[in-house]
Motif scaffolding. Structure first.
Motif, PDB file in Angstrom:
ATOM      1  N   VAL A   1       0.861  -1.178   0.000  1.00 31.87           N
ATOM      2  CA  VAL A   1       0.000   0.000   0.000  1.00 31.87           C
ATOM      3  C   VAL A   1       0.898   1.229   0.000  1.00 31.87           C
ATOM      4  O   VAL A   1       1.705   1.425   0.926  1.00 31.87           O
ATOM      5  N   LEU A   2       0.783   2.063  -1.037  1.00 31.48           N
ATOM      6  CA  LEU A   2       1.640   3.224  -1.204  1.00 31.48           C
ATOM      7  C   LEU A   2       0.889   4.502  -0.868  1.00 31.48           C
ATOM      8  O   LEU A   2      -0.279   4.679  -1.255  1.00 31.48           O
ATOM      9  N   ASP A   3       1.581   5.404  -0.154  1.00 37.81           N
ATOM     10  CA  ASP A   3       1.045   6.728   0.159  1.00 37.81           C
ATOM     11  C   ASP A   3       2.164   7.744   0.038  1.00 37.81           C
ATOM     12  O   ASP A   3       3.285   7.506   0.504  1.00 37.81           O
ATOM     13  N   GLY A   4       1.848   8.881  -0.576  1.00 38.99           N
ATOM     14  CA  GLY A   4       2.835   9.945  -0.705  1.00 38.99           C
ATOM     15  C   GLY A   4       2.586  10.771  -1.949  1.00 38.99           C
ATOM     16  O   GLY A   4       1.559  10.619  -2.636  1.00 38.99           O
ATOM     17  N   SER A   5       3.521  11.652  -2.245  1.00 44.92           N
ATOM     18  CA  SER A   5       3.377  12.506  -3.424  1.00 44.92           C
ATOM     19  C   SER A   5       4.743  12.807  -4.029  1.00 44.92           C
ATOM     20  O   SER A   5       5.755  12.881  -3.329  1.00 44.92           O
ATOM     21  N   LYS A   6       4.743  12.971  -5.334  1.00 47.51           N
ATOM     22  CA  LYS A   6       5.922  13.333  -6.107  1.00 47.51           C
ATOM     23  C   LYS A   6       5.563  14.550  -6.963  1.00 47.51           C
ATOM     24  O   LYS A   6       4.404  14.721  -7.349  1.00 47.51           O
ATOM     25  N   THR A   7       6.555  15.374  -7.260  1.00 48.16           N
ATOM     26  CA  THR A   7       6.260  16.573  -8.050  1.00 48.16           C
ATOM     27  C   THR A   7       7.379  16.874  -9.036  1.00 48.16           C
ATOM     28  O   THR A   7       8.479  16.344  -8.909  1.00 48.16           O
ATOM     29  N   TRP A   8       7.062  17.723 -10.027  1.00 51.23           N
ATOM     30  CA  TRP A   8       7.961  18.044 -11.125  1.00 51.23           C
ATOM     31  C   TRP A   8       8.385  16.764 -11.846  1.00 51.23           C
ATOM     32  O   TRP A   8       9.570  16.536 -12.098  1.00 51.23           O
ATOM     33  N   ILE A   9       7.393  15.963 -12.196  1.00 54.39           N
ATOM     34  CA  ILE A   9       7.636  14.664 -12.809  1.00 54.39           C
ATOM     35  C   ILE A   9       7.342  14.746 -14.309  1.00 54.39           C
ATOM     36  O   ILE A   9       6.182  14.874 -14.722  1.00 54.39           O
ATOM     37  N   THR A  10       8.396  14.663 -15.123  1.00 55.65           N
ATOM     38  CA  THR A  10       8.227  14.681 -16.576  1.00 55.65           C
ATOM     39  C   THR A  10       7.424  13.466 -17.027  1.00 55.65           C
ATOM     40  O   THR A  10       7.654  12.354 -16.561  1.00 55.65           O
ATOM     41  N   ASN A  11       6.483  13.695 -17.924  1.00 58.64           N
ATOM     42  CA  ASN A  11       5.630  12.670 -18.532  1.00 58.64           C
ATOM     43  C   ASN A  11       4.486  12.195 -17.630  1.00 58.64           C
ATOM     44  O   ASN A  11       3.642  11.408 -18.084  1.00 58.64           O
ATOM     45  N   ALA A  12       4.432  12.615 -16.361  1.00 54.73           N
ATOM     46  CA  ALA A  12       3.434  12.062 -15.444  1.00 54.73           C
ATOM     47  C   ALA A  12       2.003  12.130 -15.984  1.00 54.73           C
ATOM     48  O   ALA A  12       1.277  11.124 -15.921  1.00 54.73           O
ATOM     49  N   PRO A  13       1.547  13.260 -16.520  1.00 50.30           N
ATOM     50  CA  PRO A  13       0.143  13.330 -16.944  1.00 50.30           C
ATOM     51  C   PRO A  13      -0.205  12.416 -18.118  1.00 50.30           C
ATOM     52  O   PRO A  13      -1.390  12.143 -18.346  1.00 50.30           O
ATOM     53  N   ILE A  14       0.799  11.947 -18.875  1.00 52.33           N
ATOM     54  CA  ILE A  14       0.508  11.087 -20.029  1.00 52.33           C
ATOM     55  C   ILE A  14       1.041   9.675 -19.828  1.00 52.33           C
ATOM     56  O   ILE A  14       0.996   8.859 -20.743  1.00 52.33           O
ATOM     57  N   ALA A  15       1.541   9.371 -18.623  1.00 55.97           N
ATOM     58  CA  ALA A  15       2.210   8.088 -18.392  1.00 55.97           C
ATOM     59  C   ALA A  15       1.221   6.952 -18.162  1.00 55.97           C
ATOM     60  O   ALA A  15       0.154   7.133 -17.573  1.00 55.97           O
ATOM     61  N   ASP A  16       1.617   5.775 -18.615  1.00 56.35           N
ATOM     62  CA  ASP A  16       0.876   4.547 -18.342  1.00 56.35           C
ATOM     63  C   ASP A  16       1.418   3.842 -17.103  1.00 56.35           C
ATOM     64  O   ASP A  16       0.690   3.111 -16.431  1.00 56.35           O
TER      65      ASP A  16
END
Length: 324
Positions: A222-237
């Motif tokens: 079970v994963l919890d957390g956040s990452k930011t300034w991630i290239t490709n994130a909005p279009i990633a599979d």
């Protein structure tokens, strides 16, 4: 496995480390000629910053301008045939398919996603990796490829660099056979897009302070957390997410392959950026996200995992640092 030359009909399919480079479909061995004429003549690659250029075109470097730059190390003279073919194919692709519209994408803050599969067909993703239909070119040739993409726009190079060095590399180096079979062929062709989840909102470039956590629950994490300034994130599979395994002694950092369509995963886009505007950049939010234990990268534990990925990406970064 299929012959890489059948998977990648472009130039990258023809060169293998230690082998003799051949000629793929549609290549021109004379493509290394200058793509722009100087001395007041119009550039072959667009209006550039001169008279008649649109505001978008004024953002773009031209081959004519680049030809006046000094190359203090004389790198082109040291390129072998494989690297020259890769350079020329990437340059032609950029000049014909990307440069005419990239200024508009820069102004709009968008990425030309229609080019993703075409870049895959040319073998631009994970080009220095072997097996699974990948080209397996030299690190020098890989650097030249990244340099040509960067010469057009940093967003274009970032997409290919993240896909290859930060997503495909850890799967290739540390993944199980099943993970490699599942993801490397699709990532290599651009049928799937990946992103690299390391940077966090409160810690930036200090991954040792990582707060994203993964807790073992039976056959799942079970994963919890956040990452930011991630290239490709909005279009990633798929996202390669680095998190602390709170179930294990010492809370080591582990890599998890997280499909972005899982419940609890959101990838919001970051808008109104000052730079890298033609790059798709976003956040990864993980809220009670369940992934099977087989999604853990089994071959690495600790900070070696994410830091080795960054090291793999340095070849491309070093090359583009010398881009005119």
């Amino acid at each position: 496995l299929p012959d890489p030359r059948e998977r990648h009909p472009g130039v990258l399919a023809t060169g293998t480390r230690g082998g003799k480079a051949g000629v793929g479909r549609g290549l021109d061995l004379d493509a290394g000629r200058r793509w722009a004429r100087c001395g007041g003549e119009r550039s072959d690659v667009g209006a550039g910053p001169g008279r008649g250029a649109t505001p978008a075109e004024r953002f773009l470097p031209t081959r004519a301008a680049a030809s006046f730059m000094l190359d203090y190390v004389g790198s082109p003279a040291d390129l072998d045939e494989e690297a020259r073919l890769i350079r020329d194919t990437a340059r032609r692709f950029v000049d014909e398919q990307v440069r005419p519209d990239i200024g508009d994408h820069f102004q709009a803050g968008t990425f030309p996603t229609d080019l993703i599969p075409e870049m895959g067909e040319l073998g631009f993703y994970g080009s220095n990796l072997d097996g699974y239909g990948l080209p397996d070119v030299s690190e020098t040739a890989y650097g030249v490829l990244m340099q040509e993409l960067e010469a057009c726009d940093s967003g274009l190079r970032s997409m290919a660099s993240v896909q290859g060095a930060l997503v495909m590399y850890p799967i290739h180096a540390y993944g199980s056979d099943e993970q490699k079979e599942r993801w490397l062929p699709d990532l290599g062709t651009g049928e799937a897009v990946g992103c690299f989840g390391l940077t966090e909102p409160d810690h930036g470039s200090d991954p040792s302070a990582m707060e994203t956590r993964a807790e073992r629950d039976g056959d799942e994490y079970v994963l919890d957390g956040s990452k930011t300034w991630i290239t490709n994130a909005p279009i990633a599979d798929v996202a390669v997410v680095w998190a602390r395994d709170t179930s294990a002694e010492g809370r080591p950092v582990r890599g998890f392959l997280v499909e972005t369509d899982r419940d609890g995963v959101t990838t919001n886009e970051i808008d109104d950026k000052l730079s890298l505007r033609a790059s798709v950049t976003g956040e990864i939010s993980l809220q009670n996200v369940r992934v099977p234990a087989e999604n853990v990268l089994p071959g690495v534990s600790g900070m070696k995992g994410p830091l080795s990925c960054l090291t793999a990406a340095r070849y491309g970064i070093a090359a583009v640092s010398s881009t005119p």
